[in-house]
Design a protein around this motif. Structure first.
Motif, mmCIF file in Angstrom:
data_model
loop_
_atom_site.group_PDB
_atom_site.id
_atom_site.type_symbol
_atom_site.label_atom_id
_atom_site.label_comp_id
_atom_site.label_asym_id
_atom_site.label_seq_id
_atom_site.Cartn_x
_atom_site.Cartn_y
_atom_site.Cartn_z
ATOM 1 N N LYS A 1 0.838 -1.197 0.000
ATOM 2 C CA LYS A 1 0.000 0.000 0.000
ATOM 3 C C LYS A 1 0.871 1.244 0.000
ATOM 4 O O LYS A 1 2.051 1.194 0.349
ATOM 5 N N VAL A 2 0.272 2.347 -0.383
ATOM 6 C CA VAL A 2 0.952 3.635 -0.432
ATOM 7 C C VAL A 2 0.180 4.620 0.428
ATOM 8 O O VAL A 2 -1.051 4.667 0.402
ATOM 9 N N GLN A 3 0.931 5.387 1.204
ATOM 10 C CA GLN A 3 0.361 6.489 1.977
ATOM 11 C C GLN A 3 1.039 7.759 1.483
ATOM 12 O O GLN A 3 2.263 7.810 1.371
ATOM 13 N N GLN A 4 0.246 8.756 1.176
ATOM 14 C CA GLN A 4 0.811 10.014 0.699
ATOM 15 C C GLN A 4 0.348 11.143 1.600
ATOM 16 O O GLN A 4 -0.843 11.266 1.905
ATOM 17 N N LYS A 5 1.329 11.927 2.054
ATOM 18 C CA LYS A 5 1.041 13.080 2.911
ATOM 19 C C LYS A 5 1.416 14.342 2.149
ATOM 20 O O LYS A 5 2.484 14.422 1.549
ATOM 21 N N ILE A 6 0.533 15.314 2.203
ATOM 22 C CA ILE A 6 0.762 16.596 1.549
ATOM 23 C C ILE A 6 1.043 17.619 2.642
ATOM 24 O O ILE A 6 0.200 17.868 3.511
ATOM 25 N N TRP A 7 2.256 18.175 2.612
ATOM 26 C CA TRP A 7 2.702 19.138 3.618
ATOM 27 C C TRP A 7 2.691 20.544 3.026
ATOM 28 O O TRP A 7 3.098 20.752 1.884
ATOM 29 N N LEU A 8 2.255 21.498 3.812
ATOM 30 C CA LEU A 8 2.325 22.903 3.437
ATOM 31 C C LEU A 8 2.707 23.689 4.686
ATOM 32 O O LEU A 8 2.007 23.606 5.707
ATOM 33 N N PHE A 9 3.810 24.404 4.623
ATOM 34 C CA PHE A 9 4.313 25.202 5.740
ATOM 35 C C PHE A 9 4.436 24.384 7.028
ATOM 36 O O PHE A 9 4.055 24.829 8.110
ATOM 37 N N GLU B 1 -12.542 25.312 -2.729
ATOM 38 C CA GLU B 1 -11.746 24.769 -1.622
ATOM 39 C C GLU B 1 -10.259 24.663 -1.968
ATOM 40 O O GLU B 1 -9.455 24.307 -1.115
ATOM 41 N N MET B 2 -9.907 24.944 -3.217
ATOM 42 C CA MET B 2 -8.522 24.835 -3.667
ATOM 43 C C MET B 2 -7.703 26.013 -3.159
ATOM 44 O O MET B 2 -8.186 27.142 -3.108
ATOM 45 N N LEU B 3 -6.452 25.723 -2.793
ATOM 46 C CA LEU B 3 -5.535 26.786 -2.386
ATOM 47 C C LEU B 3 -4.999 27.477 -3.633
ATOM 48 O O LEU B 3 -4.778 26.836 -4.667
ATOM 49 N N PRO B 4 -4.737 28.781 -3.557
ATOM 50 C CA PRO B 4 -4.203 29.503 -4.713
ATOM 51 C C PRO B 4 -2.805 28.995 -5.091
ATOM 52 O O PRO B 4 -2.012 28.610 -4.227
ATOM 53 N N VAL B 5 -2.521 29.003 -6.388
ATOM 54 C CA VAL B 5 -1.222 28.562 -6.899
ATOM 55 C C VAL B 5 -0.097 29.336 -6.224
ATOM 56 O O VAL B 5 0.949 28.764 -5.899
ATOM 57 N N GLU B 6 -0.295 30.616 -5.986
ATOM 58 C CA GLU B 6 0.739 31.446 -5.382
ATOM 59 C C GLU B 6 1.122 30.957 -3.987
ATOM 60 O O GLU B 6 2.243 31.135 -3.539
ATOM 61 N N VAL B 7 0.194 30.324 -3.291
ATOM 62 C CA VAL B 7 0.456 29.826 -1.943
ATOM 63 C C VAL B 7 1.227 28.516 -1.982
ATOM 64 O O VAL B 7 2.186 28.317 -1.243
ATOM 65 N N ILE B 8 0.838 27.612 -2.880
ATOM 66 C CA ILE B 8 1.451 26.283 -2.870
ATOM 67 C C ILE B 8 2.727 26.186 -3.700
ATOM 68 O O ILE B 8 3.571 25.348 -3.426
ATOM 69 N N SER B 9 2.889 27.059 -4.695
ATOM 70 C CA SER B 9 4.057 26.984 -5.563
ATOM 71 C C SER B 9 5.348 27.179 -4.766
ATOM 72 O O SER B 9 5.548 28.207 -4.135
ATOM 73 N N GLY B 10 6.198 26.144 -4.763
ATOM 74 C CA GLY B 10 7.464 26.185 -4.046
ATOM 75 C C GLY B 10 7.344 25.855 -2.564
ATOM 76 O O GLY B 10 8.346 25.768 -1.869
ATOM 77 N N ASN B 11 6.121 25.690 -2.067
ATOM 78 C CA ASN B 11 5.900 25.441 -0.643
ATOM 79 C C ASN B 11 5.274 24.090 -0.342
ATOM 80 O O ASN B 11 5.141 23.715 0.816
ATOM 81 N N LEU B 12 4.864 23.370 -1.364
ATOM 82 C CA LEU B 12 4.170 22.096 -1.181
ATOM 83 C C LEU B 12 5.173 20.954 -1.180
ATOM 84 O O LEU B 12 6.045 20.881 -2.044
ATOM 85 N N ILE B 13 5.062 20.089 -0.189
ATOM 86 C CA ILE B 13 5.939 18.920 -0.093
ATOM 87 C C ILE B 13 5.055 17.684 -0.100
ATOM 88 O O ILE B 13 4.077 17.605 0.647
ATOM 89 N N ILE B 14 5.400 16.745 -0.980
ATOM 90 C CA ILE B 14 4.654 15.500 -1.087
ATOM 91 C C ILE B 14 5.540 14.377 -0.553
ATOM 92 O O ILE B 14 6.611 14.122 -1.096
#
Length: 162
Positions: free
Chosen positions: A94-102, A135-148
């Motif tokens: 199985k795979v578990q994926q966590k999406i991190w932001l800040f 409900e989507m976060l703006p691209v400007e917020v996640i670009s360069g800050n999102l860790i998968i």
């Protein structure tokens, strides 16, 4: 336009560190030695258009930075296709994926695969449904800050991280 997203192992940018030592049991250690991701693709699930792909996954690399096209964010659903090989039998993959932001996990997904035949190469397709547009976060917020963070398991033991 393309936006940079970073796929990292834990312990970077304020995330809690997960030990990167050997797997927790002898079976999982053996699986880990014979497990390899050959390639991965992200596609628009509605029309099958490949939006991103990568090869040459190295299990020893602690961090991998990828640039995903902005179009991924406009998809109602994304298909993630993973091609992997295993020398060993995996009883409950199985795979578990966590999406991190800040430094905080904002989403977590679990994908069961099941039994993996020893000495096999497999292609696995998962569908990830998008949040509603409001409900989507703006691209400007996640670009360069999102860790998968992606963890691959045999039952409860980690056999691979990316």
């Amino acid at each position: 336009h393309k936006h940079k997203f970073t796929m990292k192992k834990s312990g970077e940018n304020g995330q809690p560190a997960i030990p990167l030592g050997p797997a927790s049991d002898e079976i999982s250690q053996k699986i880990m030695k014979g497990f390899k991701i050959n390639w991965m693709k992200l596609k628009n699930a509605e029309n099958g258009q490949v939006l991103w792909s990568a090869q040459d996954w190295d299990s020893d690399v602690l961090e991998r930075t990828e640039v995903f096209p902005k179009e991924i964010l406009s998809c109602r659903a994304v298909s993630r296709e993973i091609n992997f090989s295993s020398k060993e039998k995996i009883q409950d993959f199985k795979v578990q994926q966590k999406i991190w932001l800040f430094g905080e996990v904002i989403e977590e997904w679990n994908f069961p695969f099941g039994f993996v035949i020893p000495n096999s190469t497999n292609t696995w397709d998962q569908i990830i449904d998008a949040a509603e547009p409001d409900e989507m976060l703006p691209v400007e917020v996640i670009s360069g800050n999102l860790i998968i963070e992606t963890l691959f398991y045999n039952t409860a033991s980690i056999v691979y991280r990316s």
